[in-house]
Motif scaffolding. Structure first.
Motif, PDB file in Angstrom:
ATOM      1  N   GLY A 101       0.802  -1.220   0.000  1.00  0.00           N
ATOM      2  CA  GLY A 101       0.000   0.000   0.000  1.00  0.00           C
ATOM      3  C   GLY A 101       0.829   1.261   0.000  1.00  0.00           C
ATOM      4  N   TYR A 102       2.105   1.159   0.359  1.00  0.00           N
ATOM      5  CA  TYR A 102       2.948   2.347   0.494  1.00  0.00           C
ATOM      6  C   TYR A 102       3.933   2.499  -0.663  1.00  0.00           C
ATOM      7  CZ  TYR A 102       0.814   2.624   5.032  1.00  0.00           C
ATOM      8  OH  TYR A 102      -0.118   2.726   6.037  1.00  0.00           O
ATOM      9  N   ASP A 105      -5.853   6.642   4.295  1.00  0.00           N
ATOM     10  CA  ASP A 105      -4.410   6.778   4.474  1.00  0.00           C
ATOM     11  C   ASP A 105      -3.828   7.256   3.145  1.00  0.00           C
ATOM     12  OD1 ASP A 105      -1.757   6.583   5.125  1.00  0.00           O
ATOM     13  OD2 ASP A 105      -1.832   4.490   5.746  1.00  0.00           O
ATOM     14  N   MET A 106      -3.174   8.421   3.153  1.00  0.00           N
ATOM     15  CA  MET A 106      -2.673   9.034   1.923  1.00  0.00           C
ATOM     16  C   MET A 106      -1.140   9.025   1.916  1.00  0.00           C
ATOM     17  SD  MET A 106      -5.505   9.724   0.483  1.00  0.00           S
ATOM     18  CE  MET A 106      -5.114  10.816  -0.860  1.00  0.00           C
ATOM     19  N   PRO A 107      -0.512   8.091   1.198  1.00  0.00           N
ATOM     20  CA  PRO A 107       0.956   8.011   1.163  1.00  0.00           C
ATOM     21  C   PRO A 107       1.549   8.982   0.141  1.00  0.00           C
ATOM     22  CG  PRO A 107       0.016   6.197  -0.073  1.00  0.00           C
ATOM     23  CD  PRO A 107      -1.144   6.984   0.467  1.00  0.00           C
ATOM     24  N   ILE A 108       1.514  10.265   0.473  1.00  0.00           N
ATOM     25  CA  ILE A 108       1.954  11.277  -0.494  1.00  0.00           C
ATOM     26  C   ILE A 108       3.339  11.834  -0.186  1.00  0.00           C
ATOM     27  CG2 ILE A 108      -0.403  11.942  -1.080  1.00  0.00           C
ATOM     28  CD1 ILE A 108       0.080  14.486   0.671  1.00  0.00           C
ATOM     29  N   THR A 109       3.989  11.325   0.841  1.00  0.00           N
ATOM     30  CA  THR A 109       5.345  11.802   1.135  1.00  0.00           C
ATOM     31  C   THR A 109       6.370  11.189   0.191  1.00  0.00           C
ATOM     32  OG1 THR A 109       4.871  12.270   3.451  1.00  0.00           O
ATOM     33  CG2 THR A 109       7.150  11.829   2.895  1.00  0.00           C
ATOM     34  N   LEU A 110       6.163   9.911  -0.150  1.00  0.00           N
ATOM     35  CA  LEU A 110       7.090   9.185  -1.014  1.00  0.00           C
ATOM     36  C   LEU A 110       6.322   8.524  -2.152  1.00  0.00           C
ATOM     37  CD1 LEU A 110       9.066   7.315   1.799  1.00  0.00           C
ATOM     38  CD2 LEU A 110       9.847   9.351   0.572  1.00  0.00           C
ATOM     39  N   PRO A 111       6.872   8.508  -3.364  1.00  0.00           N
ATOM     40  CA  PRO A 111       6.245   7.765  -4.452  1.00  0.00           C
ATOM     41  C   PRO A 111       6.631   6.292  -4.377  1.00  0.00           C
ATOM     42  CG  PRO A 111       8.245   8.774  -5.249  1.00  0.00           C
ATOM     43  CD  PRO A 111       8.112   9.174  -3.800  1.00  0.00           C
ATOM     44  N   GLY A 112       5.955   5.472  -5.172  1.00  0.00           N
ATOM     45  CA  GLY A 112       6.384   4.092  -5.326  1.00  0.00           C
ATOM     46  C   GLY A 112       7.585   4.004  -6.255  1.00  0.00           C
ATOM     47  N   GLY A 138     -11.624  12.226   6.481  1.00  0.00           N
ATOM     48  CA  GLY A 138     -10.318  12.609   6.989  1.00  0.00           C
ATOM     49  C   GLY A 138      -9.210  11.850   6.298  1.00  0.00           C
ATOM     50  N   PHE A 139      -7.982  12.295   6.565  1.00  0.00           N
ATOM     51  CA  PHE A 139      -6.786  11.667   6.003  1.00  0.00           C
ATOM     52  C   PHE A 139      -5.793  11.327   7.106  1.00  0.00           C
ATOM     53  CE2 PHE A 139      -7.166  14.258   1.806  1.00  0.00           C
ATOM     54  CZ  PHE A 139      -8.000  13.291   1.257  1.00  0.00           C
ATOM     55  N   ARG A 140      -5.126  10.196   6.937  1.00  0.00           N
ATOM     56  CA  ARG A 140      -3.898   9.881   7.658  1.00  0.00           C
ATOM     57  C   ARG A 140      -2.752  10.154   6.697  1.00  0.00           C
ATOM     58  NH1 ARG A 140       0.056   5.869   7.602  1.00  0.00           N
ATOM     59  NH2 ARG A 140       0.864   5.225   9.633  1.00  0.00           N
ATOM     60  N   LEU A 141      -1.673  10.754   7.174  1.00  0.00           N
ATOM     61  CA  LEU A 141      -0.550  11.133   6.321  1.00  0.00           C
ATOM     62  C   LEU A 141       0.696  10.380   6.767  1.00  0.00           C
ATOM     63  CD1 LEU A 141      -1.340  14.940   6.344  1.00  0.00           C
ATOM     64  CD2 LEU A 141      -1.808  13.341   4.475  1.00  0.00           C
ATOM     65  N   ASP A 142       1.132   9.458   5.933  1.00  0.00           N
ATOM     66  CA  ASP A 142       2.250   8.590   6.286  1.00  0.00           C
ATOM     67  C   ASP A 142       3.576   9.349   6.239  1.00  0.00           C
ATOM     68  OD1 ASP A 142       3.062   5.767   6.815  1.00  0.00           O
ATOM     69  OD2 ASP A 142       4.231   6.084   4.989  1.00  0.00           O
ATOM     70  N   SER A 143       4.436   9.096   7.228  1.00  0.00           N
ATOM     71  CA  SER A 143       5.801   9.660   7.265  1.00  0.00           C
ATOM     72  C   SER A 143       5.810  11.165   7.010  1.00  0.00           C
ATOM     73  CB  SER A 143       6.692   8.947   6.238  1.00  0.00           C
ATOM     74  OG  SER A 143       6.775   7.575   6.505  1.00  0.00           O
ATOM     75  N   LEU A 167       4.088  10.817  12.585  1.00  0.00           N
ATOM     76  CA  LEU A 167       5.345  11.536  12.800  1.00  0.00           C
ATOM     77  C   LEU A 167       6.244  10.673  13.676  1.00  0.00           C
ATOM     78  CD1 LEU A 167       3.668  14.954  13.677  1.00  0.00           C
ATOM     79  CD2 LEU A 167       4.918  14.487  11.565  1.00  0.00           C
ATOM     80  N   THR A 168       7.222  10.031  13.082  1.00  0.00           N
ATOM     81  CA  THR A 168       8.105   9.165  13.869  1.00  0.00           C
ATOM     82  C   THR A 168       9.312   9.972  14.348  1.00  0.00           C
ATOM     83  OG1 THR A 168       9.100   8.369  11.814  1.00  0.00           O
ATOM     84  CG2 THR A 168       7.358   7.036  12.767  1.00  0.00           C
ATOM     85  N   VAL A 169       8.992  10.987  15.158  1.00  0.00           N
ATOM     86  CA  VAL A 169       9.996  11.821  15.808  1.00  0.00           C
ATOM     87  C   VAL A 169       9.631  11.890  17.286  1.00  0.00           C
ATOM     88  CG1 VAL A 169      10.606  13.154  13.751  1.00  0.00           C
ATOM     89  CG2 VAL A 169       8.669  13.893  15.149  1.00  0.00           C
ATOM     90  N   ASN A 170      10.398  12.624  18.083  1.00  0.00           N
ATOM     91  CA  ASN A 170      10.130  12.624  19.521  1.00  0.00           C
ATOM     92  C   ASN A 170       8.917  13.494  19.860  1.00  0.00           C
ATOM     93  OD1 ASN A 170      10.956  15.421  20.201  1.00  0.00           O
ATOM     94  ND2 ASN A 170      13.009  14.723  19.630  1.00  0.00           N
ATOM     95  N   PRO A 171       8.305  13.288  21.039  1.00  0.00           N
ATOM     96  CA  PRO A 171       7.083  14.006  21.396  1.00  0.00           C
ATOM     97  C   PRO A 171       7.207  15.524  21.347  1.00  0.00           C
ATOM     98  CG  PRO A 171       7.342  12.123  22.832  1.00  0.00           C
ATOM     99  CD  PRO A 171       8.605  12.217  22.020  1.00  0.00           C
TER     100      PRO A 171
END
Length: 455
Positions: free
Chosen positions: A101-102, A137-144, A196-201, A232-236
């Motif tokens: 999916g990503y 879920d919208m994987p728009i940060t990176l293309p395939g 709504g949207f979820r935004l990956d990475s 957001l896989t960064v710190n709180p």
């Protein structure tokens, strides 16, 4: 007044939109969920003979399968469905990896293994008829890897350096790229009528892009409450800053995943105390943060020690009473991890004692404003016991979680009240567990919990 069709009855709902903090979200990984249309099993038919050679892949789950199970989800009591990516993915393996999916190859169409745009719209409409919201879920940060723009010399300036995932990120600081990505999402919003949207990475793109993205997507038709949540896989501290500057409605609180170690493996409950302090310090509104007990790749039941069912139920009790928006993945409601398509819908699903308990917990959250909107105050975090108070107006709900393999007797001041002054009523069975004026402790079973109203 709005009418919705649920379990064979028309049920009335107030016209006031349900706030995000009131949601209970159910995560659907489409390719694993349920096969409702065997005619679109293109990847399965192509690779099934060599399945053991690959990781990932689409093995039959589809949008029709989600439609077929909407009554089950409405009956569970969840209020929102999070659909993992529906866009057309690469259709060939990269080494041993098939898409999951990503790896979007075509941002304008539903993946042929899942159905088509009409089926997606039918799913959203059918969900709305059951008072269920749908997020994409919208994987728009990176293309395939096989996105055609990567091979287009005229689009070279549209991409940055290669990411850790093996593909370059979209260079969203380029206005042309920003226009393109925002336009893609506006079209998905309009044609699906999702909520709504979820935004990956999302941390891989600048906050300036997301600030524009949020403003334009919320204004785009159809105009209605629309939730936008980043991963957001960064710190709180960075997450809180990102939310505030971009205007997101919340974000994933991956810190809550430490509950897997506490309830799944018996580690110190002090970790939960640290989560609470972190949330209060860094998040603009902890109640808007999305809280899972596992993730896309590893279910709670796969890492939990025995007794797995009791530990899983305890972790679910935690996120369903915490000051977060709870996220259950398919299978959590049965206390199982599954790898085969349809594994969350065994023949005996509706007679599952575990499912009945999870339904009761979700119903309790949906019924009690204090569990959705109330303030959070930690009461105790020691000796494998974690207790906290949820307060909303005059309502007080005490939650006691015992992560030990031994029963625990609990007695402690409740906020500003002495223990003996409180009348405690169990919210799941209605029985009085402690009379006012009594110093008697409340017994909490091994790997058990008590959720009590304080009067």
């Amino acid at each position: 007044m709005q009418l919705a069709w649920i379990a064979g009855l028309f049920v009335a709902f107030p016209d006031q939109p349900r706030p995000w903090v009131d949601e209970v979200v159910y995560g659907v990984i489409i390719e694993k969920f349920f096969d409702g249309d065997t005619s679109n099993n293109h990847m399965k038919d192509r690779f099934i003979k060599d399945r053991s050679k690959y990781e990932g892949g689409f093995w039959g789950g589809d949008l029709k399968g989600v439609i077929d199970k909407l009554d089950d989800l409405a009956g569970l009591g969840v209020t929102s469905i999070l659909l993992y990516p529906v866009m057309q993915n690469d259709d060939a393996p990269i080494a041993k990896y098939l898409p999951t999916g990503y790896r979007p190859m075509d941002y304008e169409h539903v993946d042929k293994n899942f159905g088509d745009t009409a089926t997606l719209r039918a799913l959203v409409d059918a969900a709305h008829a059951r008072n269920l919201r749908v997020m994409l879920d919208m994987p728009i940060t990176l293309p395939g890897f096989h996105h055609p723009f990567l091979a287009d010399p005229a689009k070279k300036a549209w991409f940055g350096p290669k990411s850790e995932y093996g593909v370059p990120r979209w260079r969203a600081e380029n206005p042309e790229v920003a226009d393109y990505l925002i336009g893609v999402c506006e079209r998905w919003k309009e044609r699906s009528n999702c909520d709504g949207f979820r935004l990956d990475s999302a941390h891989l793109q600048p906050v300036s892009f997301w600030k524009r993205f949020v403003a334009e997507l919320k204004a785009a038709p159809p105009t209605k409450p629309f939730v936008i949540l980043p991963e957001l896989t960064v710190n709180p501290r960075q997450i809180g800053k990102f939310i505030t500057e971009a205007g997101f409605d919340g974000a994933y609180d991956f810190s809550v995943l430490r509950a897997r170690d506490v309830f799944g493996k018996g580690e110190d409950v002090g970790a939960l105390s640290f989560i609470a302090r972190e949330a209060k310090q860094f998040y603009p509104a902890p109640r808007t943060m999305l809280a899972p007990i596992d993730n896309y790749e590893k279910a709670f039941a796969t890492i939990a020690k025995e007794p797995k069912a009791a530990r899983t139920l305890l972790a679910l009790t935690y996120i369903l009473t915490l000051d977060r928006v709870p996220l259950l993945y398919a299978g959590n409601e049965l206390g199982v991890a599954f790898s085969e398509v349809g594994g969350a819908f065994p023949a005996d699903r509706n007679t599952s004692p575990f499912l009945r308990k999870v339904k009761a917990l979700i119903a309790l959250r949906n019924h009690e404003p204090a569990l959705r909107r109330g303030d959070f105050t930690e009461v105790v975090a020691r000796d494998s016991v974690y207790a906290f108070l949820r307060t909303f107006g005059d309502d007080r709900i005490l939650v006691i979680l015992n992560g030990s393999d031994q029963p625990r007797d609990f007695a402690a001041p409740i906020g500003d009240r002495a223990w003996r002054d409180g009348l405690l009523v169990d919210l799941l069975d209605g029985r009085t567990v402690k009379a006012s004026g009594s110093d008697e402790a409340v017994r909490v079973n091994a790997f058990g919990s008590r959720i009590v109203k304080v009067r």
